[in-house]
Design an enzyme around this catalytic site. Structure first.
Site, PDB file in Angstrom:
ATOM      1  N   HIS A  40      21.292 -38.411  79.502  1.00 41.09           N
ATOM      2  CA  HIS A  40      21.447 -37.753  78.195  1.00 41.09           C
ATOM      3  C   HIS A  40      22.770 -36.994  78.095  1.00 41.09           C
ATOM      4  CE1 HIS A  40      16.759 -37.832  78.045  1.00 41.09           C
ATOM      5  NE2 HIS A  40      17.301 -39.032  77.939  1.00 41.09           N
ATOM      6  N   HIS A  88      15.888 -43.184  70.683  1.00 47.09           N
ATOM      7  CA  HIS A  88      16.070 -42.630  72.028  1.00 47.09           C
ATOM      8  C   HIS A  88      16.471 -43.726  73.022  1.00 47.09           C
ATOM      9  CE1 HIS A  88      15.971 -39.660  75.140  1.00 47.09           C
ATOM     10  NE2 HIS A  88      15.461 -40.604  75.911  1.00 47.09           N
ATOM     11  N   ASP A 140      19.684 -43.711  75.471  1.00 54.72           N
ATOM     12  CA  ASP A 140      19.683 -44.038  76.907  1.00 54.72           C
ATOM     13  C   ASP A 140      20.679 -45.162  77.222  1.00 54.72           C
ATOM     14  OD1 ASP A 140      17.835 -42.134  77.697  1.00 54.72           O
ATOM     15  OD2 ASP A 140      16.113 -43.479  77.550  1.00 54.72           O
ATOM     16  N   HIS A 163      16.262 -48.350  81.690  1.00 55.72           N
ATOM     17  CA  HIS A 163      17.380 -47.912  82.544  1.00 55.72           C
ATOM     18  C   HIS A 163      17.737 -49.003  83.548  1.00 55.72           C
ATOM     19  CE1 HIS A 163      17.452 -43.952  80.889  1.00 55.72           C
ATOM     20  NE2 HIS A 163      16.205 -43.712  81.211  1.00 55.72           N
TER      21      HIS A 163
HETATM   22 ZN   LIG Z   1      16.201 -40.806  77.888  1.00 57.12          ZN
END
Ligand SMILES: [Zn+2]
Length: 287
Positions: A82, A240, A244, A267
Protein backbone atom coordinates in the site's frame (compact mmCIF):
# COMPACT_ATOMS: atom_id res chain seq x y z
CA UNK A 1 8.33 12.36 -17.04
CA UNK A 2 10.89 13.55 -14.50
CA UNK A 3 12.05 11.73 -11.40
CA UNK A 4 10.64 13.10 -8.16
CA UNK A 5 10.95 12.81 -4.41
CA UNK A 6 9.38 14.36 -1.30
CA UNK A 7 9.97 17.96 -0.21
CA UNK A 8 10.24 16.82 3.42
CA UNK A 9 10.03 13.68 5.59
CA UNK A 10 6.89 12.27 7.17
CA UNK A 11 6.19 9.77 9.93
CA UNK A 12 3.30 7.33 10.36
CA UNK A 13 2.76 4.63 12.98
CA UNK A 14 0.12 2.02 13.66
CA UNK A 15 -0.60 -1.66 13.96
CA UNK A 16 0.64 -4.22 11.43
CA UNK A 17 -2.25 -6.31 10.06
CA UNK A 18 -0.39 -9.64 9.97
CA UNK A 19 1.58 -9.72 13.21
CA UNK A 20 -0.71 -7.37 15.15
CA UNK A 21 2.27 -5.43 16.55
CA UNK A 22 2.95 -1.70 16.50
CA UNK A 23 5.22 -0.48 13.72
CA UNK A 24 6.18 2.83 12.15
CA UNK A 25 7.65 4.35 9.01
CA UNK A 26 9.64 7.52 8.42
CA UNK A 27 9.65 8.36 4.71
CA UNK A 28 12.51 10.65 3.66
CA UNK A 29 13.47 12.48 0.44
CA UNK A 30 16.17 10.73 -1.62
CA UNK A 31 18.58 11.64 -4.42
CA UNK A 32 17.94 10.93 -8.09
CA UNK A 33 18.32 7.26 -9.10
CA UNK A 34 17.90 6.02 -5.50
CA UNK A 35 14.59 4.29 -6.22
CA UNK A 36 12.50 3.21 -3.24
CA UNK A 37 14.68 1.72 -0.51
CA UNK A 38 13.58 0.40 2.87
CA UNK A 39 15.72 0.25 6.01
CA UNK A 40 14.75 -1.78 9.04
CA UNK A 41 16.11 0.14 11.99
CA UNK A 42 14.78 -2.06 14.82
CA UNK A 43 16.93 -5.19 14.67
CA UNK A 44 20.05 -4.10 16.58
CA UNK A 45 19.18 -6.47 19.45
CA UNK A 46 19.30 -9.40 16.98
CA UNK A 47 22.83 -8.49 15.93
CA UNK A 48 21.83 -6.64 12.76
CA UNK A 49 22.66 -3.05 11.89
CA UNK A 50 20.43 -0.87 9.75
CA UNK A 51 19.14 -3.50 7.30
CA UNK A 52 18.70 -2.26 3.74
CA UNK A 53 15.92 -3.96 1.78
CA UNK A 54 15.48 -2.86 -1.83
CA UNK A 55 11.95 -2.52 -3.15
CA UNK A 56 12.37 -4.85 -6.12
CA UNK A 57 10.26 -7.70 -7.54
CA UNK A 58 13.20 -10.10 -7.27
CA UNK A 59 13.40 -9.53 -3.48
CA UNK A 60 9.86 -10.88 -3.01
CA UNK A 61 9.91 -14.34 -1.43
CA UNK A 62 6.43 -14.52 -0.03
CA UNK A 63 3.27 -13.19 -1.62
CA UNK A 64 0.52 -15.27 -0.03
CA UNK A 65 -1.51 -12.70 1.95
CA UNK A 66 0.66 -9.65 1.38
CA UNK A 67 3.88 -8.81 -0.43
CA UNK A 68 6.98 -9.53 1.66
CA UNK A 69 10.52 -8.58 0.59
CA UNK A 70 13.80 -9.94 1.96
CA UNK A 71 17.46 -9.01 1.87
CA UNK A 72 20.48 -11.34 1.81
CA UNK A 73 20.72 -11.34 5.64
CA UNK A 74 17.19 -12.67 5.97
CA UNK A 75 15.77 -9.33 7.18
CA UNK A 76 12.28 -8.92 5.78
CA UNK A 77 9.33 -6.55 5.59
CA UNK A 78 5.71 -7.49 5.17
CA UNK A 79 2.77 -5.57 3.66
CA UNK A 80 4.78 -3.09 1.59
CA UNK A 81 2.17 -2.91 -1.19
CA UNK A 82 0.00 0.00 0.00
CA UNK A 83 2.86 2.42 0.71
CA UNK A 84 4.46 1.35 -2.59
CA UNK A 85 1.17 2.07 -4.40
CA UNK A 86 0.88 5.49 -2.72
CA UNK A 87 4.40 6.49 -3.82
CA UNK A 88 3.95 5.12 -7.34
CA UNK A 89 0.47 6.59 -7.74
CA UNK A 90 1.75 10.01 -6.65
CA UNK A 91 4.69 9.52 -9.07
CA UNK A 92 7.40 9.57 -6.40
CA UNK A 93 10.38 7.70 -7.82
CA UNK A 94 12.95 8.22 -5.04
CA UNK A 95 12.43 7.79 -1.28
CA UNK A 96 14.09 6.21 1.73
CA UNK A 97 11.70 4.48 4.13
CA UNK A 98 12.93 3.71 7.64
CA UNK A 99 10.79 1.07 9.29
CA UNK A 100 10.58 0.04 12.93
CA UNK A 101 8.89 -3.33 13.02
CA UNK A 102 8.47 -6.24 10.65
CA UNK A 103 5.70 -4.74 8.55
CA UNK A 104 4.25 -1.47 7.29
CA UNK A 105 1.32 -0.12 9.37
CA UNK A 106 -2.04 -1.08 7.86
CA UNK A 107 -3.69 2.22 9.01
CA UNK A 108 -7.32 2.11 7.77
CA UNK A 109 -6.56 -0.56 5.15
CA UNK A 110 -5.90 1.63 2.10
CA UNK A 111 -3.22 3.97 0.71
CA UNK A 112 -5.15 7.12 1.63
CA UNK A 113 -3.15 8.14 4.74
CA UNK A 114 0.14 7.77 2.87
CA UNK A 115 -1.22 9.90 0.01
CA UNK A 116 -2.40 12.58 2.46
CA UNK A 117 1.07 12.69 4.06
CA UNK A 118 2.75 12.94 0.63
CA UNK A 119 0.48 15.87 -0.23
CA UNK A 120 1.17 17.50 3.15
CA UNK A 121 4.96 17.50 2.73
CA UNK A 122 4.83 18.12 -1.05
CA UNK A 123 6.43 16.57 -4.12
CA UNK A 124 9.86 17.73 -5.32
CA UNK A 125 10.47 17.40 -9.05
CA UNK A 126 14.05 16.31 -9.84
CA UNK A 127 16.15 16.99 -12.93
CA UNK A 128 16.76 13.54 -14.38
CA UNK A 129 14.07 11.86 -16.51
CA UNK A 130 12.33 8.83 -15.08
CA UNK A 131 13.14 5.54 -16.75
CA UNK A 132 10.18 3.97 -18.54
CA UNK A 133 9.58 0.29 -19.08
CA UNK A 134 7.79 -0.08 -22.40
CA UNK A 135 6.05 -3.41 -22.89
CA UNK A 136 6.81 -4.82 -26.35
CA UNK A 137 5.18 -8.25 -26.22
CA UNK A 138 2.18 -9.64 -24.38
CA UNK A 139 3.09 -11.73 -21.32
CA UNK A 140 0.42 -13.83 -19.62
CA UNK A 141 0.46 -15.82 -16.38
CA UNK A 142 -2.28 -18.08 -15.05
CA UNK A 143 -3.28 -19.80 -11.82
CA UNK A 144 -6.25 -22.10 -12.46
CA UNK A 145 -8.89 -19.88 -14.09
CA UNK A 146 -7.25 -16.74 -12.69
CA UNK A 147 -4.95 -14.83 -15.00
CA UNK A 148 -2.95 -11.66 -15.43
CA UNK A 149 -1.39 -10.34 -18.60
CA UNK A 150 0.49 -7.23 -19.61
CA UNK A 151 0.45 -6.01 -23.21
CA UNK A 152 1.80 -3.12 -25.27
CA UNK A 153 -0.16 0.12 -24.76
CA UNK A 154 0.78 3.80 -25.04
CA UNK A 155 -0.13 4.61 -21.42
CA UNK A 156 -0.31 2.72 -18.11
CA UNK A 157 -3.72 1.12 -17.68
CA UNK A 158 -5.12 -1.63 -15.49
CA UNK A 159 -8.26 -3.51 -16.41
CA UNK A 160 -9.22 -5.78 -13.50
CA UNK A 161 -12.15 -8.14 -13.12
CA UNK A 162 -12.82 -9.92 -9.85
CA UNK A 163 -15.25 -12.77 -9.28
CA UNK A 164 -16.44 -12.95 -5.68
CA UNK A 165 -19.74 -14.69 -6.46
CA UNK A 166 -18.86 -17.72 -4.38
CA UNK A 167 -18.55 -15.33 -1.41
CA UNK A 168 -21.94 -13.69 -2.00
CA UNK A 169 -20.60 -10.62 -3.83
CA UNK A 170 -21.31 -9.70 -7.40
CA UNK A 171 -18.54 -9.71 -10.00
CA UNK A 172 -16.75 -6.37 -10.04
CA UNK A 173 -14.55 -4.69 -12.56
CA UNK A 174 -12.44 -1.54 -12.81
CA UNK A 175 -10.50 0.14 -15.58
CA UNK A 176 -7.91 2.54 -14.23
CA UNK A 177 -5.83 4.70 -16.58
CA UNK A 178 -3.06 6.89 -15.16
CA UNK A 179 -3.76 9.73 -17.64
CA UNK A 180 -7.56 9.68 -17.55
CA UNK A 181 -8.27 8.75 -13.92
CA UNK A 182 -7.16 10.14 -10.57
CA UNK A 183 -5.19 7.76 -8.37
CA UNK A 184 -5.53 9.79 -5.15
CA UNK A 185 -9.34 10.04 -5.24
CA UNK A 186 -10.35 6.91 -7.18
CA UNK A 187 -7.95 4.17 -6.04
CA UNK A 188 -5.99 5.22 -2.92
CA UNK A 189 -9.04 5.18 -0.56
CA UNK A 190 -10.09 1.59 -1.48
CA UNK A 191 -9.61 -0.62 1.60
CA UNK A 192 -8.44 -4.17 1.99
CA UNK A 193 -11.21 -6.70 2.54
CA UNK A 194 -12.06 -10.15 3.80
CA UNK A 195 -15.00 -12.46 4.31
CA UNK A 196 -16.64 -13.57 7.54
CA UNK A 197 -16.43 -17.16 6.25
CA UNK A 198 -12.61 -16.92 6.42
CA UNK A 199 -12.40 -15.65 10.01
CA UNK A 200 -12.26 -19.10 11.63
CA UNK A 201 -9.44 -20.29 9.32
CA UNK A 202 -7.51 -17.06 9.89
CA UNK A 203 -7.85 -17.36 13.68
CA UNK A 204 -6.89 -21.06 13.68
CA UNK A 205 -3.72 -20.35 11.67
CA UNK A 206 -2.72 -17.25 13.66
CA UNK A 207 -3.00 -15.04 10.56
CA UNK A 208 -4.01 -11.38 10.29
CA UNK A 209 -3.53 -10.81 14.03
CA UNK A 210 -3.96 -7.05 13.63
CA UNK A 211 -7.05 -7.20 11.40
CA UNK A 212 -10.23 -5.49 12.62
CA UNK A 213 -13.23 -3.64 11.23
CA UNK A 214 -11.10 -0.48 11.58
CA UNK A 215 -8.71 -1.62 8.84
CA UNK A 216 -10.54 -4.27 6.80
CA UNK A 217 -13.90 -4.35 5.05
CA UNK A 218 -15.46 -7.61 6.20
CA UNK A 219 -18.36 -9.01 4.19
CA UNK A 220 -20.96 -11.37 5.63
CA UNK A 221 -22.07 -14.41 3.62
CA UNK A 222 -24.69 -12.29 1.81
CA UNK A 223 -22.01 -9.89 0.58
CA UNK A 224 -23.01 -7.11 3.02
CA UNK A 225 -20.15 -5.16 4.68
CA UNK A 226 -20.20 -5.35 8.48
CA UNK A 227 -18.28 -2.07 8.95
CA UNK A 228 -20.28 0.92 10.29
CA UNK A 229 -18.83 3.16 7.58
CA UNK A 230 -20.17 0.93 4.76
CA UNK A 231 -18.34 1.04 1.44
CA UNK A 232 -16.34 3.96 0.02
CA UNK A 233 -17.05 2.84 -3.56
CA UNK A 234 -19.60 0.42 -4.94
CA UNK A 235 -16.72 -1.62 -6.41
CA UNK A 236 -14.30 -0.94 -3.54
CA UNK A 237 -12.91 -4.48 -3.47
CA UNK A 238 -12.01 -4.49 -7.18
CA UNK A 239 -10.47 -1.04 -6.72
CA UNK A 240 -8.39 -2.38 -3.84
CA UNK A 241 -7.13 -5.13 -6.15
CA UNK A 242 -6.00 -2.39 -8.56
CA UNK A 243 -4.27 -0.64 -5.64
CA UNK A 244 -2.42 -3.87 -4.84
CA UNK A 245 -1.44 -4.33 -8.51
CA UNK A 246 -0.01 -0.79 -8.63
CA UNK A 247 1.96 -1.40 -5.40
CA UNK A 248 3.27 -4.75 -6.62
CA UNK A 249 4.16 -3.56 -10.14
CA UNK A 250 5.97 -0.59 -8.58
CA UNK A 251 8.58 -3.22 -7.66
CA UNK A 252 9.59 -3.17 -11.34
CA UNK A 253 11.34 0.12 -10.35
CA UNK A 254 10.24 1.74 -13.64
CA UNK A 255 7.30 3.77 -14.84
CA UNK A 256 5.31 1.25 -16.87
CA UNK A 257 3.97 1.78 -20.36
CA UNK A 258 1.58 -1.10 -20.93
CA UNK A 259 -1.87 -2.42 -20.12
CA UNK A 260 -2.60 -5.03 -17.48
CA UNK A 261 -5.70 -7.17 -18.04
CA UNK A 262 -6.55 -9.58 -15.27
CA UNK A 263 -9.16 -11.85 -13.75
CA UNK A 264 -8.96 -12.43 -9.97
CA UNK A 265 -5.51 -10.86 -9.47
CA UNK A 266 -3.35 -11.73 -6.46
CA UNK A 267 -0.01 -10.68 -4.96
CA UNK A 268 1.39 -13.99 -6.16
CA UNK A 269 0.31 -13.45 -9.79
CA UNK A 270 1.46 -9.81 -9.71
CA UNK A 271 4.95 -10.98 -8.78
CA UNK A 272 5.03 -13.87 -11.27
CA UNK A 273 3.89 -11.48 -14.03
CA UNK A 274 6.87 -9.17 -13.37
CA UNK A 275 9.27 -12.11 -13.23
CA UNK A 276 7.96 -13.42 -16.57
CA UNK A 277 8.10 -9.94 -18.12
CA UNK A 278 11.74 -9.48 -17.08
CA UNK A 279 12.65 -13.06 -18.07
CA UNK A 280 13.22 -12.04 -21.71
CA UNK A 281 14.49 -8.72 -23.08
CA UNK A 282 12.20 -9.34 -26.08
CA UNK A 283 9.25 -8.53 -23.81
CA UNK A 284 10.22 -4.93 -23.01
CA UNK A 285 12.58 -2.06 -23.57
CA UNK A 286 13.81 0.63 -21.18
CA UNK A 287 13.44 4.20 -22.43
ZN1 LIG B 1 -3.92 -4.64 -0.29
Amino acid sequence: MHQSTLKDSFFIEGVGVHRGKNCSVTVRPADEDTGIVFFRSDRENEGFKNEKIIASYNKVENATMCTQIFNENGASLKTIEHIMAALYGMKISNAIIEVRGEEIPILEGSALKFVEKIREVGIQKQLKPRKILKVLKKVKVTDGDKFEEIEPFDDFEINAKCDFEAKGLKTDSVIFNFSKNNFASEIAPARTFGFISEVEYIKKHNLALGASLKNTVVYNDKGIPLNDEGLRFENESAKHKVLDIIGDLALSQYWIQGRVNCFCPSHKLNNILLRMLFASTENYEIL
